[in-house]
Structures are given as C-alpha cells and as structure tokens.
Design an enzyme around this catalytic site. Sequence first.
Site, PDB file in Angstrom:
ATOM      1  N   HIS A 214      17.455  57.647  94.157  1.00  0.00           N
ATOM      2  CA  HIS A 214      18.442  57.297  93.118  1.00  0.00           C
ATOM      3  C   HIS A 214      17.845  57.619  91.746  1.00  0.00           C
ATOM      4  O   HIS A 214      18.465  58.281  90.926  1.00  0.00           O
ATOM      5  CB  HIS A 214      18.781  55.816  93.255  1.00  0.00           C
ATOM      6  CG  HIS A 214      19.714  55.288  92.228  1.00  0.00           C
ATOM      7  ND1 HIS A 214      21.042  55.641  92.161  1.00  0.00           N
ATOM      8  CD2 HIS A 214      19.520  54.416  91.208  1.00  0.00           C
ATOM      9  CE1 HIS A 214      21.618  55.014  91.147  1.00  0.00           C
ATOM     10  NE2 HIS A 214      20.720  54.264  90.545  1.00  0.00           N
TER      11      HIS A 214
ATOM     12  N   HIS B  34      14.244  49.908  88.798  1.00  0.00           N
ATOM     13  CA  HIS B  34      14.331  51.241  88.179  1.00  0.00           C
ATOM     14  C   HIS B  34      14.847  51.094  86.764  1.00  0.00           C
ATOM     15  O   HIS B  34      15.249  50.008  86.348  1.00  0.00           O
ATOM     16  CB  HIS B  34      15.160  52.206  89.029  1.00  0.00           C
ATOM     17  CG  HIS B  34      16.622  51.878  89.155  1.00  0.00           C
ATOM     18  ND1 HIS B  34      17.068  50.738  89.769  1.00  0.00           N
ATOM     19  CD2 HIS B  34      17.739  52.541  88.735  1.00  0.00           C
ATOM     20  CE1 HIS B  34      18.398  50.718  89.742  1.00  0.00           C
ATOM     21  NE2 HIS B  34      18.834  51.786  89.107  1.00  0.00           N
TER      22      HIS B  34
ATOM     23  N   ASP C 287      19.109  49.955  93.658  1.00  0.00           N
ATOM     24  CA  ASP C 287      20.213  50.883  93.941  1.00  0.00           C
ATOM     25  C   ASP C 287      19.819  51.921  94.983  1.00  0.00           C
ATOM     26  O   ASP C 287      20.329  53.035  94.991  1.00  0.00           O
ATOM     27  CB  ASP C 287      20.650  51.608  92.658  1.00  0.00           C
ATOM     28  CG  ASP C 287      21.403  50.707  91.697  1.00  0.00           C
ATOM     29  OD1 ASP C 287      21.655  49.536  92.039  1.00  0.00           O
ATOM     30  OD2 ASP C 287      21.739  51.184  90.598  1.00  0.00           O
TER      31      ASP C 287
ATOM     32  N   HIS D 202      17.458  52.208  84.948  1.00  0.00           N
ATOM     33  CA  HIS D 202      18.847  52.259  84.475  1.00  0.00           C
ATOM     34  C   HIS D 202      19.196  51.007  83.652  1.00  0.00           C
ATOM     35  O   HIS D 202      18.813  49.894  84.024  1.00  0.00           O
ATOM     36  CB  HIS D 202      19.814  52.399  85.660  1.00  0.00           C
ATOM     37  CG  HIS D 202      19.854  53.789  86.226  1.00  0.00           C
ATOM     38  ND1 HIS D 202      20.358  54.087  87.473  1.00  0.00           N
ATOM     39  CD2 HIS D 202      19.449  54.966  85.688  1.00  0.00           C
ATOM     40  CE1 HIS D 202      20.271  55.394  87.689  1.00  0.00           C
ATOM     41  NE2 HIS D 202      19.713  55.948  86.630  1.00  0.00           N
TER      42      HIS D 202
ATOM     43  N   ASP E  71      21.741  49.130  83.287  1.00  0.00           N
ATOM     44  CA  ASP E  71      22.383  47.965  83.915  1.00  0.00           C
ATOM     45  C   ASP E  71      21.396  47.160  84.764  1.00  0.00           C
ATOM     46  O   ASP E  71      21.758  46.133  85.337  1.00  0.00           O
ATOM     47  CB  ASP E  71      23.624  48.377  84.729  1.00  0.00           C
ATOM     48  CG  ASP E  71      23.312  49.318  85.880  1.00  0.00           C
ATOM     49  OD1 ASP E  71      22.492  50.236  85.706  1.00  0.00           O
ATOM     50  OD2 ASP E  71      23.899  49.128  86.964  1.00  0.00           O
ATOM     51  N   HIS E  72      20.138  47.605  84.804  1.00  0.00           N
ATOM     52  CA  HIS E  72      19.070  46.869  85.498  1.00  0.00           C
ATOM     53  C   HIS E  72      17.984  46.367  84.546  1.00  0.00           C
ATOM     54  O   HIS E  72      17.200  45.495  84.907  1.00  0.00           O
ATOM     55  CB  HIS E  72      18.428  47.753  86.578  1.00  0.00           C
ATOM     56  CG  HIS E  72      19.395  48.130  87.660  1.00  0.00           C
ATOM     57  ND1 HIS E  72      19.358  47.595  88.914  1.00  0.00           N
ATOM     58  CD2 HIS E  72      20.469  48.952  87.640  1.00  0.00           C
ATOM     59  CE1 HIS E  72      20.357  48.084  89.634  1.00  0.00           C
ATOM     60  NE2 HIS E  72      21.043  48.913  88.880  1.00  0.00           N
TER      61      HIS E  72
ATOM     62  N   HIS F  26      24.473  45.907  93.698  1.00  0.00           N
ATOM     63  CA  HIS F  26      25.902  46.087  93.380  1.00  0.00           C
ATOM     64  C   HIS F  26      26.788  45.625  94.535  1.00  0.00           C
ATOM     65  O   HIS F  26      26.386  45.694  95.701  1.00  0.00           O
ATOM     66  CB  HIS F  26      26.227  47.566  93.112  1.00  0.00           C
ATOM     67  CG  HIS F  26      25.685  48.102  91.828  1.00  0.00           C
ATOM     68  ND1 HIS F  26      26.340  47.987  90.626  1.00  0.00           N
ATOM     69  CD2 HIS F  26      24.531  48.765  91.566  1.00  0.00           C
ATOM     70  CE1 HIS F  26      25.625  48.564  89.675  1.00  0.00           C
ATOM     71  NE2 HIS F  26      24.507  49.036  90.209  1.00  0.00           N
TER      72      HIS F  26
HETATM   73 ZN    ZN Z   1      20.888  52.651  89.062  1.00  0.00          ZN
END
Ligand code: ZN
Length: 244
Positions: A116, A58, A135, A60, A62-63, A173
Amino acid sequence: MHSSLQIVAVPAFADNYLWLVHDPDSRETAVIDPGDPAPVMAEAGRRGWRIDKIFNTHWHPDHTGGNLAIKAATGADIWGPAGENGRVPGLDHPLGEGDTVQIGAHCAQVMEVPGHTIGHIAYWFAGDKAAFVGDTLFAMGCGRLFEGTPEQMHASLSRLAGLPEDTELYCAHEYTLSNARFAAQAFPDDAAIADRLLAVEQSRIAGQPTVPTNVAIERATNPFLRADNAEHFARLRAAKDDYR
Ligand SMILES: [Zn+2]
C-alpha cells in the site's frame, strides 16, 4: 499473570477506525494511526486514559494527521515506519522488521508489510492474539497499491495470513461491505463468501462495525488471500480498482 489489553475503535472521517489500546495494569495507553486528534483525545478523556504512545502503520495523513496535536497535548512519543522517515510527522522512533514496541508489559513485533505504501508496517501482539494491520489487509479486501508492487503486496498479505488463525486483525477502514460485494462477484459459487456478505449487510444495516476480523475468517473468505501468485493477485487487485 496480567490483564488483557483493552482495544477501542474510534471512528473518524468517513470510514476510518483509529485504535486506542490500554493496558489496565500499567495504565499505559497507545493510539494506533491517529488521523484525527479530536475524537481520539475525547474518547481517551472519557475513559480517563492518558495517551502515552503513538504508533503509526504508514505515513498517509488519515493515519498520522493527529500525531503532532496529540504529542503537543500529552507529550506522547511517536513510533512509525523507518522506511517512511521524513513523511511521518514527529517520528521519534523509526521501526523496522523485528523491532518491538511495548504497552506496559504487552509486546508487539514489527512486521514490514509493504505494498500500500513502501514502508508500511504492522504491529503484532502475539501474546494478545492481536495485529494492527493498517491499510494492508482489510476484512475481505486489501489496500490499494500506491507505492509497492503486486509481488510485495502478495508477500505481505501471505505473511499476515500466516499468523496464528485466532489472531484478531485490526484494520484501519470500514470497507467490508464493498469488499464483500466484490468478493461475491469474483467468486459467485462460493458459499462462505455468500454467507459472509449476508452477515456483513446485516451488521451494516444495524450500524455495527465489521472489524476486527481474524485470520481464520480471512483465510476462508478474503479473495486476495486466494491468489496463488503475484500475477493472479495483480489481476484481482486491478479488477477491484475498477469495481464500484
Ligand atoms: Zn493508507
């Protein structure tokens, strides 16, 4: 007959796991969700692996934050959710339900698992008994609903829980301790959850990761997989949002 994939967790930020996946036969290497390019390239370099492919679950940051730097350094192509095209940096190959990707001869099916985020996908390597779930599902937990509805997330979690029970689930995570404490509060009389909370506490005290998990363990102890409908799921998710 071919070798198993080698799967390595690269810790990043406070609690992310970026996954390096290497096929010893073809020597092809992919990275799943490289939020931070530096630790991924350092770990690949230590192992003598060249990163050929980037797979995102996805958009985001942090990905996906390392997408462009890794592509610039290695020439890797980038695969990711078609439903988030425009938000995934450098996306070369948009993916949807039923598409496949390869690492050498190892093939993954793409599953759309929205909730998410609206276009979130998972990569299921059926032959390797491994799924990279981003996530969507966490050990004893699930992702927050930023873009999707409870109905979508409930359906997505049900699909992941329906994979063969020996499928390893690679979450993005290390949230397990908080998830386990919430689960023990939500289901105070559940022995399987209480036992797993103890095991998770011991792993974390020892500094060990608690992922990957697997489908059988999550079916037994993940509170979000116990919701029998979207309304029940939504109540549980709201309670977790408020839990500290
Ligand atoms: Zn995420």
